[in-house]
Design an enzyme around this catalytic site. Structure first.
Site, PDB file in Angstrom:
ATOM      1  N   PHE A 138       0.854  -1.193   0.000  1.00  0.00           N
ATOM      2  CA  PHE A 138       0.000   0.000   0.000  1.00  0.00           C
ATOM      3  C   PHE A 138       0.885   1.236   0.000  1.00  0.00           C
ATOM      4  CE2 PHE A 138      -2.342   3.518   1.812  1.00  0.00           C
ATOM      5  CZ  PHE A 138      -3.507   3.477   1.071  1.00  0.00           C
ATOM      6  N   ASP A 223       9.247   2.554   1.673  1.00  0.00           N
ATOM      7  CA  ASP A 223       8.082   3.316   2.127  1.00  0.00           C
ATOM      8  C   ASP A 223       7.962   3.083   3.628  1.00  0.00           C
ATOM      9  OD1 ASP A 223       5.611   4.224   2.911  1.00  0.00           O
ATOM     10  OD2 ASP A 223       4.525   3.433   1.170  1.00  0.00           O
ATOM     11  N   LYS A 252       3.044  10.130   7.910  1.00  0.00           N
ATOM     12  CA  LYS A 252       2.189   9.890   9.092  1.00  0.00           C
ATOM     13  C   LYS A 252       2.627  10.578  10.399  1.00  0.00           C
ATOM     14  CE  LYS A 252      -0.768   6.237   7.568  1.00  0.00           C
ATOM     15  NZ  LYS A 252      -0.443   5.427   6.408  1.00  0.00           N
TER      16      LYS A 252
HETATM   17  C1  LIG Z   1      -0.746   5.645   4.944  1.00  0.00           C
HETATM   18  C2  LIG Z   1       0.264   5.160   4.002  1.00  0.00           C
HETATM   19  C3  LIG Z   1       0.530   5.820   2.783  1.00  0.00           C
HETATM   20  C4  LIG Z   1      -0.296   6.985   2.309  1.00  0.00           C
HETATM   21  O1  LIG Z   1      -0.227   8.087   3.165  1.00  0.00           O
HETATM   22  P1  LIG Z   1      -1.286   9.282   3.013  1.00  0.00           P
HETATM   23  O2  LIG Z   1      -0.763  10.314   3.968  1.00  0.00           O
HETATM   24  O3  LIG Z   1      -2.616   8.732   3.413  1.00  0.00           O
HETATM   25  O4  LIG Z   1      -1.264   9.724   1.615  1.00  0.00           O
HETATM   26  C5  LIG Z   1       1.563   5.353   2.007  1.00  0.00           C
HETATM   27  N1  LIG Z   1       2.299   4.298   2.366  1.00  0.00           N
HETATM   28  C6  LIG Z   1       2.065   3.639   3.527  1.00  0.00           C
HETATM   29  C7  LIG Z   1       2.936   2.478   3.892  1.00  0.00           C
HETATM   30  C8  LIG Z   1       1.039   4.029   4.371  1.00  0.00           C
HETATM   31  O5  LIG Z   1       0.800   3.350   5.499  1.00  0.00           O
END
Ligand SMILES: *Cc1c(COP(=O)(O)O)cnc(C)c1O
Length: 398
Positions: A138, A223, A252
């Site tokens: 994700f 990520d 985040k």
């Molecule tokens: C939440 C998340 C995203 C996206 O972040 P947003 O601030 O909602 O755009 C991308 N990668 C990972 C691993 C996430 O947990």
């Protein structure tokens, strides 16, 4: 019901993008939030791994408030001091040499995609733009990040996606080797898949991916939007694996609830961005950067991180006990204060049973209960949450 009235209003005027819990929250402090009707909840979601220092952390609030009175926004046409200081902190604390600031996780991923492509275009010329990603990953909801997300349920109705992404099974080195050819500029992955169900990389996988990327001259992009900023008991999860990326997306928890994302990179990759190639109007604004500095000072403290590891081991032990007691719990996975367990049934009723008893937990992938409490949580609060979770699990088995 007060909550009910607000939910009806929301239903009329807000787009239906979220399957929300039936709660209208009005206040938060530490590990607790309050709803409109005055009921309190222990929060084991922390705004989805965002409020790592809990709600209304005084140091973060003070830093933001002080900066609000000084300078809020001037754009990146000019230098601002909190942004520079925050970048210095991040460079000092990580593998990275340079930082680009944006406003969300998805935006940090977009920046990672653009930087990877431009690095390869600059270094090798055209034709090397593809990025290999993991199944079940994700990376966010904007079209580029969505195209990198290895779950087709999120794609439906939005095709055509951005071309140039390939997917291999997570932790499958042979498939990855086969996928990384001359058309590839980067490999991108989450060290622990969060939304995908709290699924960690195998201990040998990341070092092997690092070697593969070196051999084939492709960038390794992590990520750490969810796993970063202390969530796993290290400032960044990749430190656990003894492997550093070339590029890393974070967001985040960076400003403990204010919206901020960042792309961190080694010098060689970072060189591919030159003036005019990438930008964000709000990125790294003074108020958010000041808040993030205050948060980072605490999150990067080694005693603080050790306390997260200790609490995490305790939480993991207790969850394994629950697994022994309740046949509905299949596998328990996690590290630090990022935990998930598979249920042999839909997770929504358990989430509701917890909520009714005053505990917020999240369900992902329909059957995985995800626990992401604030890292500042006290042992007594962990026990309180576990007691509620136990009572809620009892309702499932009867
Ligand atoms: C939440 C998340 C995203 C996206 O972040 P947003 O601030 O909602 O755009 C991308 N990668 C990972 C691993 C996430 O947990």
């Amino acid at each position: 019901m007060v909550n009910q009235r607000w939910m009806e209003k929301a239903d009329r005027v807000i787009m239906h993008t979220y399957g929300r819990q039936p709660l209208v929250l009005v206040k938060g402090e530490g590990c607790r939030v309050w709803d409109e009707a005055g009921k309190t909840y222990l929060d084991f979601v922390a705004g989805l791994a965002v409020c790592n220092l809990g709600h209304a952390h005084p140091a973060v609030a003070r830093a933001a408030a002080a900066q609000l009175d000084k300078l809020v926004h001037v754009s990146n046409l000019y230098y601002t001091t909190p942004q520079i200081e925050l970048a210095e902190d991040l460079v000092r604390l990580t593998f990275a040499d340079r930082v680009f600031f944006c406003n969300s996780g998805a935006e940090a991923i977009e920046a990672a995609i653009k930087l990877s492509r431009r690095w390869a275009a600059t270094r090798f010329g055209p034709g090397r733009h593809r990025i290999v990603c993991m199944a079940n990953s994700f990376h966010g909801r904007t079209l580029g990040a969505l195209s990198a997300t290895g779950q087709d349920k999120f794609w439906q109705g939005f095709e055509p996606l951005l071309p140039g992404f390939a997917f291999v099974p997570f932790n499958d080195l042979e498939s990855l080797k086969a996928a990384v050819d001359d058309s590839v500029c980067a490999v991108m992955l989450e060290p622990i898949q969060g939304e995908g169900g709290v699924k960690p990389a195998d201990p040998d996988f990341l070092p092997a991916v690092r070697r593969l990327c070196n051999e084939r001259s492709v960038l390794l992009v992590f990520d750490e939007v969810q796993t970063g900023l202390g969530r796993t008991g290290r400032l960044f999860a990749h430190e656990r694996f003894g492997v550093a990326p070339d590029i890393m997306a974070i967001a985040k928890a960076l400003a403990n609830g204010l919206p901020m994302g960042a792309l961190l990179a080694k010098e060689e990759a970072a060189q591919a961005f030159v003036p005019g190639t990438h930008a964000s109007t709000f990125g790294g604004g003074p108020v958010i950067a000041a808040a993030a500095r205050a948060a980072l000072e605490i999150l990067s403290n080694s005693d603080f991180l050790a306390s997260v590891r200790e609490k995490g081991e305790y939480l993991g032990e207790q969850l394994r006990r629950l697994q022994n007691r309740f046949p509905a719990i299949q596998e328990v996975r996690g590290v630090g204060l990022m935990w998930g367990f598979d249920l042999n049934t839909e997770g929504a009723p358990l989430v509701a049973a917890c909520r009714q008893r005053g505990l917020l937990v999240n369900c992902t992938q329909n059957t995985v209960i995800r626990l992401l409490p604030p890292l500042t949580i006290e042992r007594a609060e962990l026990d309180e949450g576990l007691a509620i979770l136990t009572a809620a699990l009892e309702t499932l088995s009867t």
